[in-house]
Write an enzyme that holds these catalytic residues in place. Structure first.
Site, PDB file in Angstrom:
ATOM      1  N   LEU A  93       1.073   5.235   0.059  1.00  0.00           N
ATOM      2  CA  LEU A  93       0.490   6.561   0.258  1.00  0.00           C
ATOM      3  C   LEU A  93       1.598   7.590   0.523  1.00  0.00           C
ATOM      4  O   LEU A  93       1.698   8.609  -0.148  1.00  0.00           O
ATOM      5  CB  LEU A  93      -0.495   6.513   1.448  1.00  0.00           C
ATOM      6  CG  LEU A  93      -1.023   7.847   1.977  1.00  0.00           C
ATOM      7  CD1 LEU A  93      -1.826   8.571   0.900  1.00  0.00           C
ATOM      8  CD2 LEU A  93      -1.901   7.625   3.216  1.00  0.00           C
ATOM      9  N   GLY A 101       3.989  12.844   4.881  1.00  0.00           N
ATOM     10  CA  GLY A 101       3.990  11.746   5.854  1.00  0.00           C
ATOM     11  C   GLY A 101       2.721  11.853   6.666  1.00  0.00           C
ATOM     12  O   GLY A 101       1.654  11.403   6.235  1.00  0.00           O
ATOM     13  N   GLU A 103       1.490   3.702   9.798  1.00  0.00           N
ATOM     14  CA  GLU A 103       0.006   3.738   9.733  1.00  0.00           C
ATOM     15  C   GLU A 103      -0.560   4.845  10.626  1.00  0.00           C
ATOM     16  O   GLU A 103      -1.546   4.665  11.325  1.00  0.00           O
ATOM     17  CB  GLU A 103      -0.612   2.369  10.030  1.00  0.00           C
ATOM     18  CG  GLU A 103      -0.466   1.445   8.830  1.00  0.00           C
ATOM     19  CD  GLU A 103      -1.381   0.241   8.829  1.00  0.00           C
ATOM     20  OE1 GLU A 103      -2.557   0.378   9.215  1.00  0.00           O
ATOM     21  OE2 GLU A 103      -0.911  -0.823   8.417  1.00  0.00           O
ATOM     22  N   PHE A 120       0.861  -1.179   0.000  1.00  0.00           N
ATOM     23  CA  PHE A 120       0.000   0.000   0.000  1.00  0.00           C
ATOM     24  C   PHE A 120       0.894   1.223   0.000  1.00  0.00           C
ATOM     25  O   PHE A 120       1.743   1.372   0.880  1.00  0.00           O
ATOM     26  CB  PHE A 120      -0.879  -0.029   1.254  1.00  0.00           C
ATOM     27  CG  PHE A 120      -1.813   1.128   1.368  1.00  0.00           C
ATOM     28  CD1 PHE A 120      -3.034   1.114   0.715  1.00  0.00           C
ATOM     29  CD2 PHE A 120      -1.484   2.235   2.135  1.00  0.00           C
ATOM     30  CE1 PHE A 120      -3.916   2.186   0.818  1.00  0.00           C
ATOM     31  CE2 PHE A 120      -2.357   3.317   2.244  1.00  0.00           C
ATOM     32  CZ  PHE A 120      -3.574   3.286   1.580  1.00  0.00           C
TER      33      PHE A 120
HETATM   34  C1  LIG Z   1       9.526   1.067   8.160  1.00  0.00           C
HETATM   35  C2  LIG Z   1       8.435   1.902   7.598  1.00  0.00           C
HETATM   36  C3  LIG Z   1       7.462   1.347   6.815  1.00  0.00           C
HETATM   37  C4  LIG Z   1       6.441   2.106   6.262  1.00  0.00           C
HETATM   38  N1  LIG Z   1       5.517   1.529   5.427  1.00  0.00           N
HETATM   39  C5  LIG Z   1       4.633   2.314   4.758  1.00  0.00           C
HETATM   40  C6  LIG Z   1       3.761   1.773   3.776  1.00  0.00           C
HETATM   41  O1  LIG Z   1       3.754   0.565   3.539  1.00  0.00           O
HETATM   42  N2  LIG Z   1       2.954   2.604   3.095  1.00  0.00           N
HETATM   43  C7  LIG Z   1       2.910   3.940   3.331  1.00  0.00           C
HETATM   44  O2  LIG Z   1       2.167   4.640   2.672  1.00  0.00           O
HETATM   45  N3  LIG Z   1       3.729   4.499   4.274  1.00  0.00           N
HETATM   46  C8  LIG Z   1       4.581   3.714   4.980  1.00  0.00           C
HETATM   47  N4  LIG Z   1       5.421   4.274   5.918  1.00  0.00           N
HETATM   48  C9  LIG Z   1       5.355   5.707   6.173  1.00  0.00           C
HETATM   49  C10 LIG Z   1       4.798   6.067   7.529  1.00  0.00           C
HETATM   50  O3  LIG Z   1       3.417   5.844   7.581  1.00  0.00           O
HETATM   51  C11 LIG Z   1       5.198   7.505   7.819  1.00  0.00           C
HETATM   52  O4  LIG Z   1       6.573   7.500   8.075  1.00  0.00           O
HETATM   53  C12 LIG Z   1       4.442   8.119   8.960  1.00  0.00           C
HETATM   54  O5  LIG Z   1       3.110   8.325   8.609  1.00  0.00           O
HETATM   55  C13 LIG Z   1       5.057   9.419   9.458  1.00  0.00           C
HETATM   56  O6  LIG Z   1       5.350  10.275   8.407  1.00  0.00           O
HETATM   57  P1  LIG Z   1       6.807  10.983   8.339  1.00  0.00           P
HETATM   58  O7  LIG Z   1       7.789   9.885   8.434  1.00  0.00           O
HETATM   59  O8  LIG Z   1       6.854  11.831   7.143  1.00  0.00           O
HETATM   60  O9  LIG Z   1       6.898  11.851   9.623  1.00  0.00           O
HETATM   61  P2  LIG Z   1       6.379  13.426   9.876  1.00  0.00           P
HETATM   62  O10 LIG Z   1       5.026  13.477   9.316  1.00  0.00           O
HETATM   63  O11 LIG Z   1       7.428  14.262   9.261  1.00  0.00           O
HETATM   64  O12 LIG Z   1       6.381  13.471  11.374  1.00  0.00           O
HETATM   65  C14 LIG Z   1       7.517  13.845  12.174  1.00  0.00           C
HETATM   66  C15 LIG Z   1       7.069  14.016  13.610  1.00  0.00           C
HETATM   67  O13 LIG Z   1       6.169  15.091  13.703  1.00  0.00           O
HETATM   68  C16 LIG Z   1       4.958  14.699  14.300  1.00  0.00           C
HETATM   69  N5  LIG Z   1       3.867  15.430  13.696  1.00  0.00           N
HETATM   70  C17 LIG Z   1       3.650  15.708  12.394  1.00  0.00           C
HETATM   71  N6  LIG Z   1       2.525  16.395  12.236  1.00  0.00           N
HETATM   72  C18 LIG Z   1       1.995  16.583  13.457  1.00  0.00           C
HETATM   73  C19 LIG Z   1       0.828  17.209  13.951  1.00  0.00           C
HETATM   74  N7  LIG Z   1      -0.038  17.798  13.125  1.00  0.00           N
HETATM   75  N8  LIG Z   1       0.605  17.187  15.266  1.00  0.00           N
HETATM   76  C20 LIG Z   1       1.465  16.583  16.113  1.00  0.00           C
HETATM   77  N9  LIG Z   1       2.585  15.966  15.709  1.00  0.00           N
HETATM   78  C21 LIG Z   1       2.855  15.961  14.384  1.00  0.00           C
HETATM   79  C22 LIG Z   1       4.863  13.215  14.003  1.00  0.00           C
HETATM   80  O14 LIG Z   1       4.015  12.553  14.920  1.00  0.00           O
HETATM   81  C23 LIG Z   1       6.303  12.806  14.150  1.00  0.00           C
HETATM   82  O15 LIG Z   1       6.600  12.623  15.507  1.00  0.00           O
HETATM   83  C24 LIG Z   1       6.411   3.491   6.514  1.00  0.00           C
HETATM   84  C25 LIG Z   1       7.388   4.059   7.330  1.00  0.00           C
HETATM   85  C26 LIG Z   1       8.395   3.298   7.858  1.00  0.00           C
HETATM   86  C27 LIG Z   1       9.431   3.960   8.693  1.00  0.00           C
END
Ligand SMILES: Cc1cc2nc3c(=O)[nH]c(=O)nc-3n(C[C@H](O)[C@H](O)[C@H](O)COP(=O)(O)OP(=O)(O)OC[C@H]3O[C@@H](n4cnc5c(N)ncnc54)[C@H](O)[C@@H]3O)c2cc1C
Lengths: 380, 262
Positions: free
Chosen positions: A123, A129, A361, A121
């Site tokens: 996204l 993120g 997720e 999946f």
């Molecule tokens: C090993 C791994 C597997 C993954 N697999 C998938 C997959 O199969 N498919 C897919 O689509 N994605 C996948 N992901 C992506 C994952 O869902 C995202 O990494 C996650 O949603 C966080 O996004 P980001 O890494 O950009 O962090 P950011 O969005 O940059 O967040 C950084 C920090 O800021 C905080 N933050 C951001 N916005 C806010 C807010 N509004 N209020 C409070 N705190 C906030 C976050 O909680 C976090 O602590 C995967 C990630 C990893 C590491």
């Protein structure tokens, strides 16, 4: 604690436990250290019919249920959270099709997944993120086709899976309402994968970029309707977050089991460390939290199977379970003392594996936003 | 064409304790399992079927009613049908009476292609039933099979494990093949298999269903009688010494002197 599982649910749990015990645990350290993708274990899971439990019967499955999927993920993760993710990630890739697929799409893809073909999946992107609505991947209409361009980041199972659900913008002016979900297949022209990410934990799982360069996709590959991409994504998460929670639960249970065993064997001051009250109280808290997690996940999973889905409760399972997993694995390392910090013992890996469950997720911060906004709204 | 697999329910000897005074096994409370070598026999039968696309895998066991459990296990692994040979009259059978009875059941069902058994059962450890079965059915036998190299409807080439390596043997079929654990890694059951097993009821054969000579079955048909069962004395572990080469040499000389070897 007895959960009065049905005979079939017990079968799933016991079989997944056996796979974990006999097939996963003997290889988990090696697969973690060498980042080996567990194709061999996936084959065993498939031959044991584990992929069938979340697929509808009409498509070669055993009933499209969340609860047995959760039981399987829990037990497999008790063996190894990374190896289990090949399975759980496939469920994440399959649910958009189960929930929104046309008859044609379901009969094309679900029987394959039932037999163990992996799915993914996609996204997340570099700039999207937590702020998933900020995706940039485009799907431009060209007659009966769409042309997809963009790069998805951190995609579990990417490169190993054959079936991909991808969220792309069909109408960038409409923001979140301009997104559409597509089913892509490995081998399509222009569909490429980035290098394997070198991760802290779940190292037997693969995470790669999914790169689309003018991928031509027929309109029959659109999931649901154009513009409904985020609804597909959010509804999918409502069904799969208990799965991530179950991954966390399995890891936590494994850490608790290891810690208790060790506490009984390790002697200091002439006694097993399990006889010290400080250790006992840690064990009491770990055990209580693990059981509370299980009770929450099982009841939410059962509710979903009975037709009740709610973003709030699904988010609660993931937030609670992943925080418990982080705490329990950290304390397991503490109980092991210096040995827990060493790779010869399994708990440092469990601590590394647990961390991801608080991140993907939906990070726990974002999910707390979801939970709070619902609770506050309900009170008005 | 039928691929028969003869299996046996045995006490989990890894967990059995001895009644040292009486010289018997304490069977109470010990779980029953499918003889581990027989799991390899079932696996090989399934593999032959998968590899050739031919044959029907039928499992056969002689035992008390609860031996049905091992047939269910075989069904959960993918066997197509199971037959339970069960009656008071069969009780107390030694290997001769057992192989006679099994041969009669196989004759009754008919059309054998291959008959698999494990190399031996872990309770009696005789390794006799397979070879005796071949003799009763007047067909060839290959024991300790560790690999089936080639197989078709009429012939098979296989490797049989020996103390010094392995023999490559060709045989006509039908034949009895007894297998060693090196031959394969038994699969785990599938959920669909387990569901099938849950409602599975085996065909039960009694002496009346089989064309048997009543004097050749059960206790009556068993010339073997066990004279004594005893636990051999365990070899004591040796003594272990550590140190430099010089130190160890001195200790060794002392010890040999003590034992009056030198
Ligand atoms: C090993 C791994 C597997 C993954 N697999 C998938 C997959 O199969 N498919 C897919 O689509 N994605 C996948 N992901 C992506 C994952 O869902 C995202 O990494 C996650 O949603 C966080 O996004 P980001 O890494 O950009 O962090 P950011 O969005 O940059 O967040 C950084 C920090 O800021 C905080 N933050 C951001 N916005 C806010 C807010 N509004 N209020 C409070 N705190 C906030 C976050 O909680 C976090 O602590 C995967 C990630 C990893 C590491």
């Amino acid at each position: 604690m007895k959960y009065f599982l049905s005979e079939e649910e017990l079968m799933v749990k016991e079989l997944a436990h056996r796979i974990a015990e006999e097939k996963i645990i003997p290889v988990r350290q090696k697969y973690d250290e060498e980042e080996i993708f567990p194709h061999d274990i996936v084959k065993i899971m498939a031959e044991s019919d584990l992929f069938r439990v979340f697929i509808p019967e009409e498509y070669g499955g055993l009933g499209a249920k969340i609860f047995p999927m959760v039981l399987a993920v829990e037990e497999l993760s008790w063996g190894c959270g990374g190896i289990a993710l090949a399975y759980a990630g496939t469920a994440l890739g399959a649910f958009p099709i189960i929930l929104f697929g046309s008859e044609e799409q379901k009969s094309k893809y679900l029987p394959k997944i039932a037999e163990g073909t992996l799915a993914a999946f996609a996204l997340t992107e570099a700039e999207a993120g937590s702020d998933a609505a900020n995706i940039k991947t485009r799907a431009e209409k060209d007659g009966d086709y769409y042309i997809l361009n963009g790069t998805k980041q951190f995609i579990t199972n990417a490169g190993e899976a054959d079936i991909y659900t991808v969220i792309a913008l069909t109408d960038p002016n409409k923001g979140a309402r301009g997104a559409t979900a597509f089913i892509l297949e490995k081998g399509m022209e222009g569909l490429e994968f980035g290098k394997k990410e070198n991760k802290m934990g779940i190292r037997a799982s693969v995470t790669r970029e999914v790169i689309m360069k003018n991928v031509r996709v027929h309109k029959s590959q659109v999931l649901g309707k154009e513009g409904r991409g985020f609804i597909v994504a959010m509804k999918t998460f409502d069904h799969t977050r208990p799965g991530v929670a179950a991954q966390a639960l399995g890891i936590a249970q494994a850490a608790l089991d290891a810690a208790v065993k060790y506490a009984n064997q390790r002697y200091q001051f002439g006694k097993p460390i399990a006889s010290f009250q400080a250790i006992q109280h840690m064990i009491a808290d770990m055990g209580t939290k693990v059981e509370a997690t299980r009770a929450l996940i099982y009841s939410v999973a059962r509710a979903i199977d009975a037709g009740f889905t709610s973003p709030k409760e699904s988010a609660m399972t993931k937030v609670f379970a992943s925080d418990v997993a982080m705490e329990v694995t950290t304390n397991a390392v503490q109980i092991f003392g210096g040995y827990g910090y060493m790779k010869e013992y399994p708990v440092e890996k469990m601590m590394r594996d647990a961390k991801i469950t608080q991140i993907y997720e939906g990070t726990n911060q974002i999910l707390r936003n979801v939970i709070a906004s619902r609770i506050i709204k309900e009170a008005k | 064409m039928n691929i028969f697999v003869c299996i046996k329910q045995v006490p989990n000897t890894a967990k059995v304790k001895w009644d040292l005074e009486r010289g018997t096994l304490i069977r109470e409370g010990v779980e029953s399992i499918c003889n581990p070598f027989d799991l390899h026999a079932i696996e090989e039968a399934l593999r032959v079927k998968e590899r050739t696309g031919k044959g029907k895998v039928l499992v056969l066991t002689m035992g008390p009613p609860q031996a049905e459990e091992v047939l269910k296990e075989a069904i959960s692994l993918g066997a197509e049908d199971g037959i339970l040979i069960s009656d008071r009259a069969f009780a107390g059978a030694d290997t001769l009476a057992t192989s006679y009875t099994l041969s009669k059941a196989i004759e009754k069902i008919g059309n054998p292609w291959i008959i698999f058994t494990g190399k031996q059962a872990i309770d009696g450890d005789t390794a006799q039933v397979g070879p005796e079965l071949a003799a009763m059915l007047k067909i060839p036998q290959v024991t300790y099979v560790r690999k089936i190299v080639e197989i078709n409807e009429n012939n098979a080439v296989m490797e049989r494990l020996t103390d010094y390596g392995y023999d490559v043997v060709e045989t006509s079929l039908p034949a009895v093949l007894t297998v060693v654990k090196e031959i394969n890694e038994p699969r785990l059951p599938s959920l669909r298999g387990k569901m099938k097993a849950r409602t599975f009821k085996p065909v039960v054969f009694t002496p009346r269903d089989l064309d048997v000579d009543e004097s050749r079955i059960g206790l009556q048909g068993s010339p073997t009688s066990v004279k004594k069962v005893f636990q051999p004395e365990m070899k004591k572990g040796g003594e272990k010494f550590e140190g430099s080469a010089e130190e160890l040499a001195l200790i060794l000389v002392e010890k040999l002197k003590e034992l009056r070897v030198i």
